[in-house]
Design a protein around this motif. Structure first.
Motif, PDB file in Angstrom:
ATOM      1  N   UNK A 215      10.886 -28.200 -70.683  1.00  0.00           N
ATOM      2  CA  UNK A 215      11.112 -27.435 -69.454  1.00  0.00           C
ATOM      3  C   UNK A 215      10.448 -28.133 -68.271  1.00  0.00           C
ATOM      4  N   UNK A 216       9.247 -28.655 -68.490  1.00  0.00           N
ATOM      5  CA  UNK A 216       8.546 -29.413 -67.442  1.00  0.00           C
ATOM      6  C   UNK A 216       9.402 -30.570 -66.950  1.00  0.00           C
ATOM      7  N   UNK A 217       9.984 -31.304 -67.898  1.00  0.00           N
ATOM      8  CA  UNK A 217      10.791 -32.458 -67.520  1.00  0.00           C
ATOM      9  C   UNK A 217      12.078 -32.024 -66.823  1.00  0.00           C
ATOM     10  N   UNK A 218      12.684 -30.924 -67.293  1.00  0.00           N
ATOM     11  CA  UNK A 218      13.905 -30.422 -66.662  1.00  0.00           C
ATOM     12  C   UNK A 218      13.634 -30.047 -65.211  1.00  0.00           C
ATOM     13  N   UNK A 219      12.495 -29.409 -64.961  1.00  0.00           N
ATOM     14  CA  UNK A 219      12.137 -29.043 -63.588  1.00  0.00           C
ATOM     15  C   UNK A 219      11.904 -30.294 -62.741  1.00  0.00           C
ATOM     16  N   UNK A 220      11.183 -31.249 -63.306  1.00  0.00           N
ATOM     17  CA  UNK A 220      10.859 -32.479 -62.581  1.00  0.00           C
ATOM     18  C   UNK A 220      12.121 -33.261 -62.216  1.00  0.00           C
ATOM     19  N   UNK A 221      13.083 -33.317 -63.149  1.00  0.00           N
ATOM     20  CA  UNK A 221      14.298 -34.106 -62.945  1.00  0.00           C
ATOM     21  C   UNK A 221      15.457 -33.274 -62.404  1.00  0.00           C
ATOM     22  N   UNK A 222      15.196 -31.972 -62.174  1.00  0.00           N
ATOM     23  CA  UNK A 222      16.220 -31.071 -61.634  1.00  0.00           C
ATOM     24  C   UNK A 222      17.459 -31.024 -62.536  1.00  0.00           C
ATOM     25  N   UNK A 223      17.217 -30.834 -63.835  1.00  0.00           N
ATOM     26  CA  UNK A 223      18.295 -30.758 -64.825  1.00  0.00           C
ATOM     27  C   UNK A 223      18.605 -29.292 -65.111  1.00  0.00           C
ATOM     28  N   UNK A 224      19.867 -28.895 -64.958  1.00  0.00           N
ATOM     29  CA  UNK A 224      20.284 -27.552 -65.353  1.00  0.00           C
ATOM     30  C   UNK A 224      20.371 -27.491 -66.877  1.00  0.00           C
ATOM     31  N   UNK A 225      19.555 -26.606 -67.470  1.00  0.00           N
ATOM     32  CA  UNK A 225      19.503 -26.467 -68.920  1.00  0.00           C
ATOM     33  C   UNK A 225      20.217 -25.200 -69.350  1.00  0.00           C
ATOM     34  N   UNK A 226      20.965 -25.271 -70.432  1.00  0.00           N
ATOM     35  CA  UNK A 226      21.554 -24.075 -71.034  1.00  0.00           C
ATOM     36  C   UNK A 226      21.190 -24.065 -72.511  1.00  0.00           C
ATOM     37  N   UNK A 227      20.652 -22.946 -72.993  1.00  0.00           N
ATOM     38  CA  UNK A 227      20.402 -22.816 -74.429  1.00  0.00           C
ATOM     39  C   UNK A 227      21.514 -21.969 -75.030  1.00  0.00           C
ATOM     40  N   UNK A 228      22.119 -22.460 -76.115  1.00  0.00           N
ATOM     41  CA  UNK A 228      23.253 -21.789 -76.743  1.00  0.00           C
ATOM     42  C   UNK A 228      23.102 -21.791 -78.261  1.00  0.00           C
ATOM     43  N   UNK A 229      23.940 -20.978 -78.895  1.00  0.00           N
ATOM     44  CA  UNK A 229      23.994 -20.912 -80.353  1.00  0.00           C
ATOM     45  C   UNK A 229      25.127 -21.807 -80.841  1.00  0.00           C
ATOM     46  N   UNK A 230      24.815 -22.732 -81.745  1.00  0.00           N
ATOM     47  CA  UNK A 230      25.846 -23.658 -82.228  1.00  0.00           C
ATOM     48  C   UNK A 230      26.795 -22.999 -83.227  1.00  0.00           C
ATOM     49  N   UNK A 231      26.484 -21.752 -83.635  1.00  0.00           N
ATOM     50  CA  UNK A 231      27.313 -21.089 -84.649  1.00  0.00           C
ATOM     51  C   UNK A 231      28.261 -20.041 -84.065  1.00  0.00           C
ATOM     52  N   UNK A 232      28.238 -19.870 -82.723  1.00  0.00           N
ATOM     53  CA  UNK A 232      29.222 -18.996 -82.083  1.00  0.00           C
ATOM     54  C   UNK A 232      29.512 -19.532 -80.680  1.00  0.00           C
ATOM     55  N   UNK A 233      30.354 -18.828 -79.943  1.00  0.00           N
ATOM     56  CA  UNK A 233      30.726 -19.283 -78.610  1.00  0.00           C
ATOM     57  C   UNK A 233      30.213 -18.331 -77.521  1.00  0.00           C
ATOM     58  N   UNK A 234      29.140 -17.619 -77.821  1.00  0.00           N
ATOM     59  CA  UNK A 234      28.558 -16.714 -76.826  1.00  0.00           C
ATOM     60  C   UNK A 234      27.958 -17.504 -75.668  1.00  0.00           C
ATOM     61  N   UNK A 235      27.948 -16.875 -74.496  1.00  0.00           N
ATOM     62  CA  UNK A 235      27.304 -17.491 -73.343  1.00  0.00           C
ATOM     63  C   UNK A 235      25.800 -17.587 -73.604  1.00  0.00           C
TER      64      UNK A 235
END
Length: 401
Positions: A215-235
């Motif tokens: 998360x620290x690196x995502x903030x530093x590099x301004x990366x939009x992160x999404x966490x998802x479940x690989x076993x379904x297609x839920x948002x």
């Protein structure tokens, strides 16, 4: 769009699951996106490889350990590339070295220094799906290194930043970030959007969906992160800049960390520099100290309490042995838990802490230590009350609504 996808150990736990991941990757590719995939070792593989090294030595050479551990991710990446090719798509697997991941010299806990993206960009331009072995890199001298716990997430975020990807998707076996652990509170709700700072606090305080380094690196590099479940297609849950979120709840989530220990140093000499000596010694031993409370001095003496990860308890005892002759006593207590309330909405609302303290008091839960920041309130309580405290606070702040 250019998308970086990361799949964790449970998502690639066996060949059938790798096949499922291949189909997920192809969905993104069919949508017209450039795709880079970062994979972990198969579930349990890293522990198995580490066990092999421990067969020969209680403290195996760290360079050789990195050579062994990095093999797990290389196997997964190559298998996924083969699966993608069989489904009719151009794919190539790369090790951390092949992906241009340059790290420092710290074996088993290396830090990423830079990424040479020339080869990656060339392969993407030729319409390849690039599969990168996560958790690893190479020093400027050519030595293989690994990045430590959560290293594959870190690889994915770093690659997304270096490639200026539009999105970095982290696939696990849960649907996203929840208001608290749904195994403790069934009424916990998935959070649609959360700020970097809130996620960083939740990750630091015990939420296990993402590690704080990522998360620290995502903030530093301004990366939009999404966490998802690989076993379904839920948002999933989007982790992004605070200003990208229209409405902030007062409290976004509640985290629980049961793996904490409390250290109490009684009647230490109350003089300038004593805290620097104690915490300097702990720092030299790479012991991460969290909450610190020092009482008002009396008769030239003071008490210092602080918390540490429980796994560092024996190491802490060893370090503090040098101070035993100069204090009345040093007590260690691992029968504790840390409960943390997190929310950027706290900045503009008063009474958030008071509601928590009142609710716990009504449940007869004693608070042993308190630590606050602009968007966080952490409390140390007895371990046996931890899950009750989570359910109580979740209800108090109406996080199920």
């Amino acid at each position: 769009m250019l998308i970086v996808q990361k799949y964790g150990g449970t998502s690639v736990g066996d060949c059938e699951r790798i096949q499922n991941v291949a189909r997920r990757v192809i969905e993104a590719k069919k949508a017209g996106n450039g795709v880079v995939v970062v994979v972990s070792a198969m579930s349990g593989e890293t522990d198995k490889l580490l066990g092999y090294t421990k067969f020969f030595s209680r403290l195996p050479n760290v360079r050789e350990t990195d050579m062994v551990l990095s093999a797990g991710e290389r196997v997964t990446s190559a298998l996924l590339a083969i699966a993608l090719e069989e489904l009719g798509y151009k794919a190539i697997s790369l090790s951390g070295r092949g992906a241009g991941m340059i790290t420092d010299d710290s074996h088993t806990k290396a830090r990423i220094e830079s990424i040479d993206t020339a080869r990656l960009n060339d392969l993407l331009a030729k319409d390849y799906i690039v599969v990168v072995a996560g958790f690893q890199g190479v020093t400027r001298k050519g030595e293989v290194t690994t990045l430590g716990r959560g290293g594959s997430d870190l690889s994915a975020v770093a690659l997304a930043g270096a490639l200026q990807a539009d999105l970095c998707e982290i696939y696990t076996d849960v649907d996203g970030v929840y208001t608290t652990d749904p195994r403790i509170e069934p009424k916990a709700k998935k959070i649609d959007k959360i700020s970097y700072d809130e996620m960083l606090e939740l990750a630091s305080m015990g939420a296990k969906v993402l590690l704080n380094r990522s998360v620290e690196m995502a903030k530093k590099l301004n990366v939009n992160l999404v966490t998802k479940n690989s076993f379904n297609h839920n948002e999933g849950t989007l982790i992004t800049k605070e200003e990208e979120i229209m409405e902030h709840p007062i409290v976004s989530g509640i985290a629980l960390d049961k793996n904490q220990a409390r250290v109490s140093i009684c009647n230490v000499e109350d003089r300038p520099g004593i805290a620097a000596e104690i915490f300097g010694a702990l720092s030299e031993a790479n012991i991460n100290v969290d909450m610190i409370v020092q009482t008002i001095g009396r008769d030239g003496k003071t008490d210092i309490d602080f918390t540490i990860p429980e796994v560092e308890l024996e190491n802490t005892k060893r370090v503090l042995k040098a101070f035993e002759s100069n204090v009345e006593s040093i007590d260690y207590d691992s029968d504790i838990a840390k409960v943390s309330i997190v929310g950027v909405g706290m900045k503009s609302h008063s009474g958030v802490a008071a509601r928590a303290f009142q609710a716990l008091a009504e449940d007869n839960i004693n608070i042993m230590m308190i630590s606050t920041s602009e968007i966080k309130i952490s409390m140390v309580i007895r371990l046996k009350y931890a899950e009750l405290a989570i359910r109580t606070l979740h209800n108090v702040y109406e996080l199920d609504k």
